[in-house]
Design a protein around this motif. Structure first.
Motif, PDB file in Angstrom:
ATOM      1  N   LYS A 463       8.512  -3.065  -5.827  1.00  0.00           N
ATOM      2  CA  LYS A 463       8.013  -1.886  -5.117  1.00  0.00           C
ATOM      3  C   LYS A 463       7.953  -0.694  -6.065  1.00  0.00           C
ATOM      4  O   LYS A 463       7.093   0.186  -5.928  1.00  0.00           O
ATOM      5  N   GLY A 464       8.829  -0.690  -7.077  1.00  0.00           N
ATOM      6  CA  GLY A 464       8.880   0.418  -8.024  1.00  0.00           C
ATOM      7  C   GLY A 464       7.654   0.520  -8.903  1.00  0.00           C
ATOM      8  O   GLY A 464       7.366   1.588  -9.451  1.00  0.00           O
ATOM      9  N   VAL A 465       6.923  -0.595  -9.077  1.00  0.00           N
ATOM     10  CA  VAL A 465       5.690  -0.572  -9.883  1.00  0.00           C
ATOM     11  C   VAL A 465       4.463  -0.691  -8.979  1.00  0.00           C
ATOM     12  O   VAL A 465       3.366  -1.012  -9.428  1.00  0.00           O
ATOM     13  N   LYS A 466       4.686  -0.451  -7.667  1.00  0.00           N
ATOM     14  CA  LYS A 466       3.619  -0.455  -6.660  1.00  0.00           C
ATOM     15  C   LYS A 466       2.853  -1.779  -6.612  1.00  0.00           C
ATOM     16  O   LYS A 466       1.620  -1.805  -6.534  1.00  0.00           O
ATOM     17  N   ALA A 467       3.619  -2.862  -6.669  1.00  0.00           N
ATOM     18  CA  ALA A 467       3.005  -4.187  -6.536  1.00  0.00           C
ATOM     19  C   ALA A 467       2.336  -4.287  -5.169  1.00  0.00           C
ATOM     20  O   ALA A 467       2.959  -3.971  -4.150  1.00  0.00           O
ATOM     21  N   PRO A 468       1.087  -4.717  -5.102  1.00  0.00           N
ATOM     22  CA  PRO A 468       0.368  -4.759  -3.828  1.00  0.00           C
ATOM     23  C   PRO A 468       0.851  -5.867  -2.905  1.00  0.00           C
ATOM     24  O   PRO A 468       0.667  -5.803  -1.696  1.00  0.00           O
ATOM     25  N   GLN A 469       1.454  -6.890  -3.480  1.00  0.00           N
ATOM     26  CA  GLN A 469       1.930  -8.033  -2.714  1.00  0.00           C
ATOM     27  C   GLN A 469       2.887  -8.823  -3.581  1.00  0.00           C
ATOM     28  O   GLN A 469       3.040  -8.535  -4.767  1.00  0.00           O
ATOM     29  N   LEU A 470       3.548  -9.800  -2.999  1.00  0.00           N
ATOM     30  CA  LEU A 470       4.396 -10.673  -3.799  1.00  0.00           C
ATOM     31  C   LEU A 470       3.549 -11.480  -4.764  1.00  0.00           C
ATOM     32  O   LEU A 470       2.401 -11.826  -4.453  1.00  0.00           O
ATOM     33  N   PRO A 471       4.070 -11.784  -5.929  1.00  0.00           N
ATOM     34  CA  PRO A 471       3.312 -12.617  -6.877  1.00  0.00           C
ATOM     35  C   PRO A 471       2.860 -13.920  -6.219  1.00  0.00           C
ATOM     36  O   PRO A 471       3.640 -14.576  -5.536  1.00  0.00           O
TER      37      PRO A 471
END
Length: 641
Positions: A463-471
């Motif tokens: 969440k800290g790198v603003k991942a849009p979804q889980l890998p």
């Protein structure tokens, strides 16, 4: 009168005479081999296997005899690597030699077992030269056994088993041979298959527009496909779901983002279920299931028709199997890296089976089969981080998978070996797109991670790198840490993990961009220009080079250090190698059937694709379906129907 000094001197002289005498004549074994400083007892040895350390306890007796071998621990692939270890153990004990053949399909596990025993023998002071010098004569060497059947199937993976079972159910006597000791092949490692408009899919409210699916498939492969083969699979594969269910091999329907996927039974049950299918059909109809037997050559008649196969059993016995129909189901050649590189230019990882080295194709070509115009296609399907395996020896599975997870996120800059970007990183969100864009760029790519990004991961997780979804990794990749596999789980020890990655040689570090480029073997000027251009894009929100969406253009900070993750592509198998019609008859250069020869599974799948597999679940769905339909055709010819 002797002094103590004189006595000690004479004692030393006497001992020297004893040693010299022993060396000159007395210390000879029964076979004339000089004895070692061997000590009987129990010794622990270990060696690195395919999936971890293989550790054994070896009991040594007099005359360098290996009395027993106890496998203390190992983590090799269930049903394949672990069985290979047991077979190697038996061969060493039976022959009292370390010169034993490795097991087909599990060479790394086999070699690890041999090396672990060797390690223990060394500790015992055993005579390694003697244990390695002899070769054990196989009990079947010089023997030939002749068998006759209606249909012989070569290869016992999903397609081969399906072909054998169907042919037997149609009334044919069937012999199926398999080079390894394992039934099921790659299906034992796979996740799910696609059976279009299966009864389960329709019951769950998901139905595919067949005509649109076929039309899109043909266009997406640039029309360089057999439209009839595609139509047959799309319209007939749904029946395979019910056929497997009737046979006790139950798959579970999954609406995978609008795709009709069917998850296979639990991994540990699959081989047993397939063996049961063979027992209830092939064996109950008078046929045979023969494992650890490798096909060597197809038997051809004067008119060019294929009438059987010559094979070799693990004990050296030669089998001459005469048959009216021969079905090739040998799984392709992805385990033959030289062949893959020559035909496709791919230098990544073979994630399929090591035993699939292409001998089945070569036998069919020698019997008159056509080499396809699109020969070379591969099933590139997953991204791997080179660091994962080594890191799992030091950290938890979740921590060891940090580099792997970042290779599946679009928020990080990706560069090729030269240091240049090569794609819009949102390609990482789709497995096939990610795999093929990387493979086209080179043998590996690198994912660049800055200190500020690593700090954000440490404190806030993805969440800290603003991942849009889980890998978007396959479920088996995160099964061991599924509870931690969330966007907001902090990445403890992140810095430590990445330092270990670099130490292990599976990634690079630099305090500056220039230093990172130098350490990673990139062109410094190329990478510097790439980095600066990317930094501009993160500020303006406009990626002029690849059009990456603004929301994924995350700042990387302005200070080092920086890491580069080595990411490679997983090849699940080769696609094609033989040209077939809708009866799965193998065609010659004139596209006329080679009489008596059929092909199913991956070796026949090239008619469905241009040069690269782009399906999701199709490989497995097609294997079962082509086997089912191909077995029917082979039986019909054999029975004169």
């Amino acid at each position: 009168m002797y002094t103590k000094k004189t006595f000690n001197g004479m004692l030393m002289i006497s001992l020297c005479f004893v040693l010299v005498a022993a060396l000159l004549g007395g210390c000879q074994g029964e076979n004339g081999n000089q004895a070692s400083s061997f000590k009987a007892g129990k010794y622990t040895g270990q060696a690195e296997g395919k999936d971890g350390v293989v550790k054994v306890e070896v009991t040594m007796e007099q005359a360098d005899q290996i009395k027993d071998i106890d496998v203390i621990s190992q983590s090799e692939t269930e049903g394949q690597g672990d069985e290979a270890i047991e077979q190697i153990k038996a061969r060493i004990l039976e022959g009292q030699t370390l010169t034993v053949d490795t097991i087909s399909g599990a060479s790394l596990s086999s070699q690890a077992m041999i090396a672990a025993v060797e390690d223990a023998v060394k500790q015992a002071g055993g005579n390694l030269e003697a244990l390695k010098s002899g070769t054990v004569k196989k009990p079947g060497e010089g023997k030939t056994e002749k068998l006759t059947t209606d249909v012989v199937v070569i290869g016992a993976g999903a397609s081969g088993v399906s072909a054998a079972v169907t042919a037997a159910d149609k009334g044919a006597k069937v012999i199926i041979i398999e080079k390894t000791g394992v039934i099921g092949g790659a299906s034992n490692l796979s996740w799910a298959g696609k059976f279009y408009n299966s009864s389960a899919a329709v019951e769950n409210g998901l139905k595919v527009n067949v005509e649109q699916e076929i039309a899109d498939w043909i266009v997406n492969n640039h029309w360089r496909v057999d439209a009839a083969a595609i139509r047959q699979y799309v319209t007939k594969s749904g029946e395979t779901f019910d056929w497997l269910k009737d046979k006790g091999y139950n798959t579970t329907f999954l609406n995978f983002g609008g795709e009709q996927l069917h998850m296979l039974p639990a991994y540990e049950t699959r081989e047993e279920l397939l063996r049961k299918m063979l027992s209830e059909s092939v064996e109950q109809h008078g046929g045979q299931v023969i494992t650890e037997t490798t096909a060597k050559e197809l038997i051809s008649g004067a008119g060019g028709e294929v009438s059987g196969v010559i094979a070799e059993k693990s004990d050296g016995t030669i089998l001459e199997i005469s048959a009216k129909s021969v079905v090739m189901a040998t799984g392709g050649y992805a385990g033959n890296k030289e062949m893959v590189k020559e035909s496709f230019g791919f230098e990544g990882v073979n994630g399929g089976l090591g035993q699939n080295v292409g001998e089945g194709l070569k036998m069919a070509w020698a019997a008159g089969a056509k080499v396809p115009d699109n020969f070379g296609g591969q099933m590139l399907h997953q991204t791997l981080a080179r660091a994962t395996s080594s890191l799992k020896k030091e950290y938890s599975s979740f921590e060891a998978s940090y580099p792997l997870m970042l290779s599946y996120l679009p928020n990080f800059m990706n560069v090729g070996p030269s240091g240049a970007r090569f794609r819009d990183e949102t390609a990482t969100l789709t497995s096939v797109a990610a795999a093929n864009t990387s493979a086209f760029n080179g043998p590996y790519h690198m994912v660049i991670v800055s200190k500020s990004q690593l700090d954000a991961l440490t404190s806030q997780g993805m969440k800290g790198v603003k991942a849009p979804q889980l890998p978007g990794m396959p479920p088996e990749f995160y099964a061991e840490f599924k509870d931690e596999f969330t966007l907001d789980t902090p990445w403890a020890k992140a810095e430590q993990v990445f330092e270990s990655m670099v130490k292990n040689g599976d990634g690079f570090k630099g305090e500056t961009i220039e230093e990172l480029a130098k350490n990673a073997g990139m062109d410094v000027d190329v990478f510097k220009e790439t980095y600066n251009s990317y930094m501009d894009a993160t500020v303006t929100g406009v990626d002029t080079e690849f059009g990456k969406p603004k929301e994924y253009l995350q700042p990387m900070g302005t200070e080092g250090h920086y890491y580069a993750i080595i990411a490679e592509i997983n090849n699940l198998g080769s696609v094609g190698g033989l040209v077939v019609n809708t009866k799965f008859q193998v065609l010659n250069d004139q596209r006329v059937p080679v009489k008596g020869l059929y092909a199913v599974g991956l070796e026949s799948e090239g008619v469905m694709y241009n040069d690269t597999y782009v399906g999701n679940g199709v490989g497995l769905g097609y294997s079962f379906t082509s086997g089912r339909l191909g077995g029917e055709s082979a039986a019909a010819r054999a029975l004169g129907k």
